[in-house]
Design an enzyme around this catalytic site. Structure first.
Site, PDB file in Angstrom:
ATOM      1  N   CYS A 100       0.852  -1.195   0.000  1.00  0.00           N
ATOM      2  CA  CYS A 100       0.000   0.000   0.000  1.00  0.00           C
ATOM      3  C   CYS A 100       0.885   1.242   0.000  1.00  0.00           C
ATOM      4  O   CYS A 100       1.850   1.320   0.767  1.00  0.00           O
ATOM      5  CB  CYS A 100      -0.881  -0.049   1.245  1.00  0.00           C
ATOM      6  SG  CYS A 100      -1.710   1.483   1.586  1.00  0.00           S
ATOM      7  N   TYR A 158     -10.929  12.879  25.821  1.00  0.00           N
ATOM      8  CA  TYR A 158     -10.681  11.897  24.761  1.00  0.00           C
ATOM      9  C   TYR A 158      -9.163  11.809  24.553  1.00  0.00           C
ATOM     10  O   TYR A 158      -8.652  11.992  23.445  1.00  0.00           O
ATOM     11  CB  TYR A 158     -11.372  12.295  23.453  1.00  0.00           C
ATOM     12  CG  TYR A 158     -12.845  12.614  23.573  1.00  0.00           C
ATOM     13  CD1 TYR A 158     -13.805  11.612  23.416  1.00  0.00           C
ATOM     14  CD2 TYR A 158     -13.285  13.907  23.826  1.00  0.00           C
ATOM     15  CE1 TYR A 158     -15.163  11.899  23.506  1.00  0.00           C
ATOM     16  CE2 TYR A 158     -14.634  14.205  23.925  1.00  0.00           C
ATOM     17  CZ  TYR A 158     -15.569  13.209  23.766  1.00  0.00           C
ATOM     18  OH  TYR A 158     -16.904  13.498  23.853  1.00  0.00           O
ATOM     19  N   GLU A 178     -10.417   9.313  29.358  1.00  0.00           N
ATOM     20  CA  GLU A 178     -10.440   8.415  28.205  1.00  0.00           C
ATOM     21  C   GLU A 178     -11.270   7.196  28.591  1.00  0.00           C
ATOM     22  O   GLU A 178     -11.234   6.749  29.732  1.00  0.00           O
ATOM     23  CB  GLU A 178      -8.990   8.061  27.854  1.00  0.00           C
ATOM     24  CG  GLU A 178      -8.751   6.826  27.021  1.00  0.00           C
ATOM     25  CD  GLU A 178      -9.316   6.904  25.612  1.00  0.00           C
ATOM     26  OE1 GLU A 178      -9.129   7.925  24.922  1.00  0.00           O
ATOM     27  OE2 GLU A 178      -9.973   5.927  25.199  1.00  0.00           O
ATOM     28  N   CYS A 180     -11.403  15.192  13.644  1.00  0.00           N
ATOM     29  CA  CYS A 180     -11.044  14.460  12.424  1.00  0.00           C
ATOM     30  C   CYS A 180     -12.229  14.410  11.474  1.00  0.00           C
ATOM     31  O   CYS A 180     -12.188  13.720  10.472  1.00  0.00           O
ATOM     32  CB  CYS A 180     -10.572  13.052  12.779  1.00  0.00           C
ATOM     33  SG  CYS A 180     -11.793  12.122  13.690  1.00  0.00           S
TER      34      CYS A 180
HETATM   35  N1  SAH Z   1      -6.237  12.719  21.851  1.00  0.00           N
HETATM   36  C1  SAH Z   1      -5.736  11.433  21.496  1.00  0.00           C
HETATM   37  C2  SAH Z   1      -6.822  10.446  21.054  1.00  0.00           C
HETATM   38  C3  SAH Z   1      -7.820  10.931  20.071  1.00  0.00           C
HETATM   39  S1  SAH Z   1      -8.817   9.680  19.320  1.00  0.00           S
HETATM   40  C4  SAH Z   1      -4.645  11.543  20.448  1.00  0.00           C
HETATM   41  O1  SAH Z   1      -4.404  12.613  19.882  1.00  0.00           O
HETATM   42  O2  SAH Z   1      -3.990  10.532  20.194  1.00  0.00           O
HETATM   43  C5  SAH Z   1     -10.260   9.681  20.280  1.00  0.00           C
HETATM   44  C6  SAH Z   1     -10.134   8.936  21.593  1.00  0.00           C
HETATM   45  O3  SAH Z   1     -11.392   9.062  22.251  1.00  0.00           O
HETATM   46  C7  SAH Z   1      -9.848   7.444  21.497  1.00  0.00           C
HETATM   47  O4  SAH Z   1      -8.749   7.127  22.318  1.00  0.00           O
HETATM   48  C8  SAH Z   1     -11.124   6.780  22.025  1.00  0.00           C
HETATM   49  O5  SAH Z   1     -10.872   5.579  22.744  1.00  0.00           O
HETATM   50  C9  SAH Z   1     -11.663   7.856  22.939  1.00  0.00           C
HETATM   51  N2  SAH Z   1     -13.117   7.840  23.178  1.00  0.00           N
HETATM   52  C10 SAH Z   1     -14.113   7.475  22.338  1.00  0.00           C
HETATM   53  N3  SAH Z   1     -15.309   7.681  22.916  1.00  0.00           N
HETATM   54  C11 SAH Z   1     -15.074   8.201  24.152  1.00  0.00           C
HETATM   55  C12 SAH Z   1     -15.907   8.638  25.221  1.00  0.00           C
HETATM   56  N4  SAH Z   1     -17.238   8.561  25.109  1.00  0.00           N
HETATM   57  N5  SAH Z   1     -15.337   9.120  26.328  1.00  0.00           N
HETATM   58  C13 SAH Z   1     -13.986   9.208  26.446  1.00  0.00           C
HETATM   59  N6  SAH Z   1     -13.146   8.801  25.460  1.00  0.00           N
HETATM   60  C14 SAH Z   1     -13.681   8.311  24.330  1.00  0.00           C
END
Ligand code: SAH
Length: 413
Positions: free
Chosen positions: A120, A273, A294, A369
């Site tokens: 890929c 998150y 998280e 995103c």
């Molecule tokens: N800020 C981090 C992750 C972003 S991705 C980075 O930049 O790497 C979004 C994250 O939200 C994921 O880790 C997912 O597990 C988490 N997530 C999804 N639904 C959620 C919720 N209801 N409450 C808390 N976290 C959540």
């Protein structure tokens, strides 16, 4: 989910647009983007692979502008200098193809038709080679790929994560049951061929579901995680935790987000998150205290270790739903000064938005995103006392139709 392979059906439209595009605009960078992927039409992972980079960026700019332009100014998309093979994670499904032959690759979007993608243009070359080797080793070890119709066979998928631009690899072999005959010999052969593999994990997924990874894991080799570096900080990543797929652009994204917050050293910051804690830990030296929340327990454990690894004593990590956690903060009157929020593609929940409006932090830095749900959430926040001061799209996913955006919201009063 955010970390799923990005695909969409815009490729046909992309090819049509390209043929009407102006040839003079083709710079060296753009000409490289002409390389066609033979799987692209069926896989859909790189919907814009045939479009000049300028055109990809233009579309992303328009997409973000269309979704959030009504709330304030949108800056130019931050581009990636060398976008080829930027992805640090490869997920390959092992299954039977439509002629019932064992194969590995990706499912065509929205179907269970296996496209045998073996090389890929978005993915790390060594990681792709690991997948191919595992696939080729199966017959010698008497291992069969899993057939979801009959439930027969063992190997369901392989995930390879690379850190430090491919110098360390973590391999996760997803199996349909806990047994893995001759696992030690298998792993020995694999790690001999690829000395950059630092760990091999067996993930057991017994459910019939489209989720790739199951809940249970067995470490077959190494420590069960890989470590990467972002903005000079160390981050331990487990197979089931979210980690940004484009580390080069992630550093730019985080720098922009942290700059937006304008931290002075006095603030209580919430990293909502938080995944493995990356944003909060990168911001921790610039503020008084960080609370990170998280929902994924594996990621929470990594985030807590990562805070320690980096000597970030002012970071506390909580395992909870971000909305519920925010509501508790609001009930307790424990208001953060700055909230970083980085929700999955579906955006923040109403509960989260209601709680943030009760808490009224001075600044909200929203990392998104998905411009569509970002726009929906901004509609709520801008009607509830916030204004969008700044928006910066970042091309985190070149060749795909996806784009990340950082938005700074400040209180009206
Ligand atoms: N800020 C981090 C992750 C972003 S991705 C980075 O930049 O790497 C979004 C994250 O939200 C994921 O880790 C997912 O597990 C988490 N997530 C999804 N639904 C959620 C919720 N209801 N409450 C808390 N976290 C959540």
């Amino acid at each position: 989910m955010k970390e799923n392979r990005q695909r969409d059906n815009r490729r046909t439209e992309a090819v049509q647009r390209k043929s009407t595009g102006s040839e003079e605009r083709l710079t060296k960078e753009n000409t490289q983007a002409k390389t066609r992927c033979k799987y692209s039409g069926r896989c859909g992972g790189c919907a814009m692979i045939d479009l000049p980079m300028d055109e990809q960026i233009k579309r992303k700019q328009e997409m973000v502008q269309g979704c959030i332009g009504a709330y304030g100014p949108v800056e130019p998309v931050i581009r990636m200098k060398n976008p080829d093979r930027y992805r640090n994670k490869v997920t390959s499904v092992f299954a039977l193809d439509n002629k019932r032959r064992p194969a590995c690759g990706v499912y065509r979007m929205g179907t269970h038709e296996l496209i045998p993608v073996q090389n890929c243009l978005l993915e790390n070359k060594r990681a792709d080679a690991v997948v191919r080797m595992i696939f080729s080793m199966l017959p010698r070890y008497g291992l069969k790929v899993y057939d979801e119709d009959s439930g027969f066979g063992l190997v369901r998928a392989v995930q390879v994560r690379s850190a430090h631009c491919g110098r360390n690899l973590m391999v996760t072999i997803v199996t349909s049951s806990a047994r893995f005959p001759k696992a030690q010999y298998f792993v020995e052969e694999l790690t001999k061929a690829f000395p950059e593999i630092v760990t091999v994990v067996q993930n057991i997924n017994e459910r019939s579901t489209s989720m790739i990874l199951g809940e249970r894991e067995k470490v077959l080799f190494g420590d069960g995680y890989v470590e990467d570096t972002l903005l000079g900080k160390r981050f331990r990543i487990s197979s089931r935790s979210f980690y940004q797929v484009n580390p080069v652009q992630t550093e730019k994204l985080y720098n922009i987000a942290i700059d937006c917050a304008g931290l002075t050293g006095k603030e209580l910051v919430l990293d909502a998150y938080c995944g493995i804690g990356t944003i909060g830990i990168c911001a921790s030296e610039k503020c008084r205290e960080v609370m990170a929340v998280e929902i994924n327990g594996d990621a929470v454990r990594c985030a807590a270790v990562n805070a320690k690894l980096n000597g970030a004593d002012n970071v506390s990590v909580y395992e909870d739903d971000a909305g519920r956690f925010m509501e508790k903060l609001a009930d307790d009157g424990n208001a953060p000064d700055v909230v970083f929020m980085d929700p999955p593609r579906s955006g923040a929940t109403q509960q989260f938005l209601d709680a943030i409006i009760r808490l009224m932090p001075q600044k909200i830095v929203y990392i998104s995103c998905n411009p569509v749900t970002l726009g929906e959430n901004l509609s709520v926040l801008t009607q509830s006392g916030y204004r969008m001061k700044k928006a910066v799209p970042v091309d985190m996913f070149p060749y795909t139709g996806h784009v990340e955006t950082v938005v700074l919201l400040t209180r009206n009063t």
